[in-house]
Every structure is written in C-alpha cells, then in structure tokens.
Design an enzyme around this catalytic site. Structure first.
Site, PDB file in Angstrom:
ATOM      1  N   ASP A  12     -72.463  16.197 108.762  1.00  0.00           N
ATOM      2  CA  ASP A  12     -72.989  14.952 108.189  1.00  0.00           C
ATOM      3  C   ASP A  12     -73.660  15.257 106.856  1.00  0.00           C
ATOM      4  OD1 ASP A  12     -72.020  13.431 110.271  1.00  0.00           O
ATOM      5  OD2 ASP A  12     -73.848  13.595 111.454  1.00  0.00           O
ATOM      6  N   LYS A  34     -67.187  18.337 113.299  1.00  0.00           N
ATOM      7  CA  LYS A  34     -66.980  16.896 113.331  1.00  0.00           C
ATOM      8  C   LYS A  34     -67.074  16.360 111.909  1.00  0.00           C
ATOM      9  CE  LYS A  34     -70.120  13.804 114.804  1.00  0.00           C
ATOM     10  NZ  LYS A  34     -70.065  12.701 113.832  1.00  0.00           N
ATOM     11  N   LYS A  63     -64.526   6.413 114.604  1.00  0.00           N
ATOM     12  CA  LYS A  63     -64.787   5.297 115.545  1.00  0.00           C
ATOM     13  C   LYS A  63     -64.007   4.051 115.175  1.00  0.00           C
ATOM     14  CE  LYS A  63     -69.532   6.818 116.453  1.00  0.00           C
ATOM     15  NZ  LYS A  63     -69.746   7.753 115.322  1.00  0.00           N
ATOM     16  N   ASP A  66     -60.702  -2.161 115.578  1.00  0.00           N
ATOM     17  CA  ASP A  66     -60.015  -3.226 114.841  1.00  0.00           C
ATOM     18  C   ASP A  66     -58.945  -3.789 115.767  1.00  0.00           C
ATOM     19  OD1 ASP A  66     -58.826  -4.788 112.704  1.00  0.00           O
ATOM     20  OD2 ASP A  66     -59.680  -3.355 111.287  1.00  0.00           O
ATOM     21  N   ILE A  67     -58.043  -4.590 115.242  1.00  0.00           N
ATOM     22  CA  ILE A  67     -56.975  -5.119 116.103  1.00  0.00           C
ATOM     23  C   ILE A  67     -56.040  -3.963 116.493  1.00  0.00           C
ATOM     24  CG2 ILE A  67     -57.108  -7.466 115.173  1.00  0.00           C
ATOM     25  CD1 ILE A  67     -54.614  -6.784 113.472  1.00  0.00           C
ATOM     26  N   PRO A  68     -55.343  -4.103 117.632  1.00  0.00           N
ATOM     27  CA  PRO A  68     -54.513  -2.988 118.126  1.00  0.00           C
ATOM     28  C   PRO A  68     -53.553  -2.411 117.091  1.00  0.00           C
ATOM     29  CG  PRO A  68     -54.676  -4.683 119.801  1.00  0.00           C
ATOM     30  CD  PRO A  68     -55.348  -5.244 118.591  1.00  0.00           C
ATOM     31  N   THR A  70     -53.692  -2.335 113.771  1.00  0.00           N
ATOM     32  CA  THR A  70     -54.393  -1.579 112.724  1.00  0.00           C
ATOM     33  C   THR A  70     -54.913  -0.254 113.254  1.00  0.00           C
ATOM     34  OG1 THR A  70     -55.029  -3.662 111.706  1.00  0.00           O
ATOM     35  CG2 THR A  70     -56.303  -1.737 111.047  1.00  0.00           C
ATOM     36  N   ARG A 187     -80.787  17.021 121.464  1.00  0.00           N
ATOM     37  CA  ARG A 187     -82.031  17.349 120.774  1.00  0.00           C
ATOM     38  C   ARG A 187     -82.706  18.548 121.423  1.00  0.00           C
ATOM     39  NH1 ARG A 187     -80.043  15.192 117.405  1.00  0.00           N
ATOM     40  NH2 ARG A 187     -80.526  13.292 116.286  1.00  0.00           N
ATOM     41  N   GLN A 196     -82.028   8.482 117.391  1.00  0.00           N
ATOM     42  CA  GLN A 196     -81.303   8.654 118.654  1.00  0.00           C
ATOM     43  C   GLN A 196     -82.253   8.337 119.803  1.00  0.00           C
ATOM     44  OE1 GLN A 196     -78.173   8.992 118.748  1.00  0.00           O
ATOM     45  NE2 GLN A 196     -77.355  10.690 117.549  1.00  0.00           N
ATOM     46  N   GLY A 216     -75.985  17.695 114.986  1.00  0.00           N
ATOM     47  CA  GLY A 216     -76.001  17.538 113.537  1.00  0.00           C
ATOM     48  C   GLY A 216     -77.321  17.979 112.962  1.00  0.00           C
ATOM     49  N   ARG A 217     -78.227  17.007 112.813  1.00  0.00           N
ATOM     50  CA  ARG A 217     -79.468  17.254 112.084  1.00  0.00           C
ATOM     51  C   ARG A 217     -80.321  18.383 112.638  1.00  0.00           C
ATOM     52  NH1 ARG A 217     -80.937  11.017 112.222  1.00  0.00           N
ATOM     53  NH2 ARG A 217     -79.577  11.264 114.039  1.00  0.00           N
TER      54      ARG A 217
HETATM   55  O1  C5P Z   1     -77.760  14.442 113.731  1.00  0.00           O
HETATM   56  P1  C5P Z   1     -77.312  14.130 115.119  1.00  0.00           P
HETATM   57  O2  C5P Z   1     -77.316  15.341 116.033  1.00  0.00           O
HETATM   58  O3  C5P Z   1     -77.993  12.921 115.699  1.00  0.00           O
HETATM   59  O4  C5P Z   1     -75.762  13.758 114.943  1.00  0.00           O
HETATM   60  C1  C5P Z   1     -75.028  13.138 115.945  1.00  0.00           C
HETATM   61  C2  C5P Z   1     -73.664  12.841 115.399  1.00  0.00           C
HETATM   62  O5  C5P Z   1     -72.872  12.253 116.423  1.00  0.00           O
HETATM   63  C3  C5P Z   1     -73.663  11.863 114.234  1.00  0.00           C
HETATM   64  O6  C5P Z   1     -72.644  12.292 113.348  1.00  0.00           O
HETATM   65  C4  C5P Z   1     -73.271  10.534 114.844  1.00  0.00           C
HETATM   66  O7  C5P Z   1     -72.505   9.748 113.959  1.00  0.00           O
HETATM   67  C5  C5P Z   1     -72.392  10.980 116.010  1.00  0.00           C
HETATM   68  N1  C5P Z   1     -72.302  10.069 117.142  1.00  0.00           N
HETATM   69  C6  C5P Z   1     -73.415   9.620 117.837  1.00  0.00           C
HETATM   70  N2  C5P Z   1     -73.281   8.751 118.884  1.00  0.00           N
HETATM   71  C7  C5P Z   1     -72.064   8.362 119.281  1.00  0.00           C
HETATM   72  C8  C5P Z   1     -70.921   8.846 118.605  1.00  0.00           C
HETATM   73  C9  C5P Z   1     -71.092   9.714 117.540  1.00  0.00           C
HETATM   74  O8  C5P Z   1     -74.539  10.011 117.513  1.00  0.00           O
HETATM   75  N3  C5P Z   1     -71.925   7.573 120.336  1.00  0.00           N
END
Ligand code: C5P
Length: 239
Positions: A12, A34, A63, A66-68, A70, A187, A196, A216-217
């Site tokens: 991210d 990802k 994620k 949209d319509i099937p 697309t 976390r 979150q 991510g973070r």
């Molecule tokens: O930084 P963090 O650990 O919160 O990142 C979680 C990642 O997972 C983000 O890229 C977020 O877009 C993705 N994600 C999420 N929840 C979902 C699907 C994807 O947090 N249901």
C-alpha cells in the site's frame, strides 16, 4: 506449510519505485505481495510484471463490484496478467460471482493458463457490527452476514473468501476446510488502534483457521520493516 507461503504483504504505497524498493529490500523473505487500489491505479499492470520478474506471486486486491458482464471481463484481464489470486465483492451477488468464475475457467482452459484463485470479499475488516446495521441497513448479525456471503461465494464456485479472523473458524465449519480464507486486519501487539475494527494478531488468525494473513501498515510503518517481518514470522511459527 512454510510461514512464507501464508504471509501476504500489502504494497500500500503510492508508486512503483517505492514498491519495488521494498520488494528488493525484503528479498527472499516475502513471496506473496498484494497490489491494491492505490498502487494499481498509479502504476498499472506493469507493477504486476515487475513482481513476476522477481518471482513473486501477486494477490490483485481490486475488489471488483459491478454487473456480471463487467466483472467477468475484468476478471479475465486479471487472469491474463497471471496473478495468483484476485477478489470480487461477494455482495455483488451470485450471478456476478458465477459468471466471473466461469469466464476465468473458460479462458484458462482455452489458453492453457494457470487459474488464479478467486476470492469473495465478505464484510470489510474495517466495518463493525453497528455500522453494518446503521449504515448498510443489514439487520442480522455480522457473523451471520459473513457466513451467508461465504456460502454464496462457495455456491458460485469461488475458491475462498476475504474475512476477518473473528469469522474464520465459523466459515471453515460452514464451507469446508478446503475453502480458502484470506485475513486482513492483522495487528501485532506493537500496532496502535486505527481504522481496522475486527483485528487479530497473526497467531490468533492462523489458529482460527486463516490460510493467509495480509499485513500492511504494521510492517511498512515499523521503524525497521525487516525486523517486523522477523517478529511476525516467529509468532507465526508458534501458531
Ligand atoms: O495496513 P493494513 O494491515 O490494515 O492493510 C490491510 C490491507 O488489506 C489493505 O490493503 C486493505 O485494503 C486490505 N483489505 C482489508 N479488508 C478487506 C479486504 C482487503 O483490510 N476485507
């Protein structure tokens, strides 16, 4: 399974230069990345090719919703990129998921491509029970809703779902052991509270049945991200 096959790092970040700098820094430690909305919007499909060149597997987290027609065309484009997995919103409904899956299977058979794993996003891990009710107007419990969407994804032929660790064991019971669960909202103890809500530690999530955890973070913003990966890997080994 080795911990490296279960840990997905969310790239991210705003651009491909920064993303690839991280990938090169993490080297052999990380196998699956990802690519989400921010990076894909700024860097485009080229970032996927760069990751493949480095022998990395890619979870394309766009994620689709949209319509099937697309969604299934976008899914075919994702399969052509050779991603390891991608996702669609399960709340897009049965027809959308089924057409998406069928189009990808047909393409992969015809062009002899590796079929990506297709996941349904259930309820975002940033969403809490109250918001589901007050903002989205969904009256039954969050658990029931996640279970319902997971069963729908399974019926449509998807390979698994994205869900929080809090629902993982219930989904496994309901949809079977082979139904993949990818869990964001991870976390570790050092991470301060943020957007979150339905969070879990890496160890808890794996114990609850998550097949993959997405981080991510808490890794990228740690003062020494390689050390954070090491700490997480040690925790995963005890799960
Ligand atoms: O930084 P963090 O650990 O919160 O990142 C979680 C990642 O997972 C983000 O890229 C977020 O877009 C993705 N994600 C999420 N929840 C979902 C699907 C994807 O947090 N249901």
């Amino acid at each position: 399974m080795h911990w490296r096959e279960k840990l997905i790092i969310a790239l991210d970040v705003p651009d491909s230069e920064y993303a690839l700098e991280l990938v090169d820094k993490f080297g052999e430690q990380i196998e699956i990345y990802k690519v989400g909305l921010e990076l894909f919007t700024s860097a485009g499909p080229r970032i996927i090719k760069e990751l493949h060149k480095r022998n990395k597997r890619v979870f394309l987290d766009l994620k689709f919703h949209d319509i099937p027609n697309t969604v299934s065309k976008a899914a075919v484009a994702a399969a052509r990129l050779g991603v390891y997995m991608f996702n669609v919103h399960a709340s897009g409904g049965f027809d959308m998921m089924k057409m998406c899956r069928d189009s990808v299977v047909e393409l992969c058979l015809k062009e002899n491509l590796q079929k990506p794993k297709i996941l349904g996003v259930t309820v975002l891990t940033s969403m809490a029970q109250q918001a589901l009710k007050d903002e989205l107007g969904i009256q039954h419990s969050l658990n029931t809703h996640v279970r319902h969407l997971s069963a729908l994804a399974l019926k449509a032929g998807l390979d698994g779902v994205v869900a929080s660790g809090h629902e993982a064991s219930k989904i496994k019971n309901h949809c079977g052991k082979g139904f993949i669960i990818v869990t964001p909202g991870i976390r570790p103890s050092w991470h301060p509270p943020d957007d979150q809500h339905r969070t879990m530690t890496p160890k808890q999530a794996l114990r609850e049945g998550a097949d993959y955890i997405v981080m991510g973070r808490s890794i990228l913003n740690y003062s020494d991200p390689l050390r954070a990966i090491e700490l997480v890997s040690l925790e995963m080994l005890t799960a």
